[in-house]
Scaffold this active site. Sequence first.
Site, PDB file in Angstrom:
ATOM      1  CB  ALA A  21      -0.920  -0.007   1.220  1.00  0.00           C
ATOM      2  N   GLY A  47      -8.034   0.752  -8.984  1.00  0.00           N
ATOM      3  CA  GLY A  47      -9.280   1.418  -8.664  1.00  0.00           C
ATOM      4  C   GLY A  47      -9.071   2.836  -8.174  1.00  0.00           C
ATOM      5  CG  ASP A  48     -12.443   5.216  -7.457  1.00  0.00           C
ATOM      6  OD1 ASP A  48     -12.101   5.432  -8.626  1.00  0.00           O
ATOM      7  OD2 ASP A  48     -13.627   5.063  -7.106  1.00  0.00           O
ATOM      8  N   GLY A  49      -8.632   3.848  -5.163  1.00  0.00           N
ATOM      9  CA  GLY A  49      -7.562   3.909  -4.182  1.00  0.00           C
ATOM     10  C   GLY A  49      -6.205   4.081  -4.827  1.00  0.00           C
ATOM     11  N   GLY A  88     -12.535   6.983  -0.156  1.00  0.00           N
ATOM     12  CA  GLY A  88     -12.325   5.578   0.195  1.00  0.00           C
ATOM     13  C   GLY A  88     -11.293   5.334   1.265  1.00  0.00           C
ATOM     14  NE  ARG A  92      -9.107  -4.133   2.354  1.00  0.00           N
ATOM     15  CZ  ARG A  92      -9.329  -3.053   1.611  1.00  0.00           C
ATOM     16  NH1 ARG A  92      -9.941  -2.007   2.141  1.00  0.00           N
ATOM     17  NH2 ARG A  92      -8.952  -3.005   0.359  1.00  0.00           N
ATOM     18  N   GLY A 116     -10.631  -1.695 -10.551  1.00  0.00           N
ATOM     19  CA  GLY A 116     -10.976  -1.722  -9.135  1.00  0.00           C
ATOM     20  C   GLY A 116     -12.399  -2.175  -8.898  1.00  0.00           C
TER      21      GLY A 116
END
Length: 577
Positions: free
Chosen positions: A202, A226-228, A538, A334, A269
């Site tokens: 991350a 994705g958006d992350g 998010g 998750r 994502g």
Amino acid sequence: MERPGRLLLLSELCVRNVAYDVSLSRSLLAWKRRASSPVYRPFRPSVNRLVPVSEIISVREEQRMNGSDRKDDSSWKKIKGGDGSDCRQAFTGNLTFTGKLAHHEADLCRKVIEVLYVERCRQHHWRCAEVTFTCPDGVLCQNWVRRIREQLASISTRPRNLLVYINPYGGKRQGKRIYEQKVAPLFAQAGISTHVIVTDYANHARDHLKTDAELSKVDGVVCVGGDGMFSEIIHGLVWRTQIDNGVDPNCPEEDLSPCSLRIGIIPAGSTDCICFATIGTNDPVTSALHIIVGDSQPMDVCSVHHHNMFLRYSVSLLGYGFYGDMLTDSERKRWMGPARYDISGLKMFLTHHYYEGTVSYLPARGIIGTPRDAGKCRYGCAVCQHNGQIQSERAEKYKTNQDSECADDGEWRTIRGKFLAINAASMSCACPRSPKGLSPAAHLADGTTDLILVRKCSRFNFLRHLLRHINKDDQFDLAFVEVHRVVRFRFTPRYCQSDSDLELDLLENGKRQIFGHICRDHPACGCTRTNSSWNCDGEILTHTAIDVRVHCRLIKLFARGIEEPQVFADLGNPCVI
């Protein structure tokens, strides 16, 4: 559409053994079937196909055998060479070359021009289409290829070198496969060089952009995820830009420097909200083609601070209350994958928590458009152009007049109460699950955010509000919902307010409020908790008292906004020329 202007080339070429008049200008490649009339008219209005030069992906010259499309023991196949290259001229079969065939081998060969271009499909999808022109001689063929390549090379907005980050764990863990099978071949066709980094942990992309990336050698940054993953990219790129320009990111009063590099998103994502809101679909091929043609879409970015400490940047949603609680709960699930958002959303709806606090905001002044407009932000948006210009001029004025303060830009307004949700939408936040989004009329680059306050109400009324995100009803036309278009806002939860404010509340609300306050200070009683968390694109923020400021057009994407259906029709309409 731009007029084609002076023709650079006009020739009679063949497509599938049918004669066409093919023309090239600086802006358009066009071909139409030749008229059957004995009178030759090189360019009648009935155009069969128009392709903007800016949407041509690549062009190349090939040599093929005449009659190669006939069915026999031999066949023409698209095969891969040992290095993975595309060997389209490969001929396979059981033909025996006689002396006569060898003698006439030159007569059997023909020169063709293969043009790859963008073709629009339904629901805002783009695909890579192909047309093959047969030339009567090699010199003409080379001339066409050279002229088209010259026009493509003159488009300065097209990227030549890209830095690509792939998140192999996001969504359904398909990011690497999507890039290798769908995106990388298109980049290779367009002659784009890439440096690919597969992230290991991350914030890997964010940390690499902050310190190690050689940004001077690339024309853009692409994220596959994705958006992350997109959030990682903007945090690394925006932070790096501020440090390089001597701007302190921790000071909320600083005017941030815009990023020069564009960002591309290859959706892989769970929701891909940002990609959906900027091009209208979550299709990886469509996103790749927007990158190849060099589209550019400016976007606003919100900086989030706690006092004089930077927390995060936001480009889509800041949500407190319902959306903050939903994210907090979903983080514990998750293992469920994307389904965790549905489960947590239902749980938070049934729990029905509300939170007390104070919202102060600075309304946007001198702009056009409101959060309840019927029109939406689309390609070539007039609202973004007008309001963005106003915000830019205002920022320049403050730079030249150091005595100006943010308070001079208007009068702050304050709202205190009990809220089920406090949301700030810098874009529509539309996605396949919510095609309208949280704020359908929000704009990508107008220097504002839509502040949505949902006051305490019954579960039934709150459900009415949520359902309006997916139907045609006005989701703000409810007594307990209000929306404001703002350039800055602050939120202070009740427990962070001064003692004098709390005493004033007690005097105004009487004995019932006193017992409520005592109850809230003792979690063991099982009452509603005191504070929620902020959902920032998010991610969960560590503080609830925040100061949010909109920075107009801080970043640019490889996108153009969502195109209206008329745009698709115009490309095949002869009247546009």
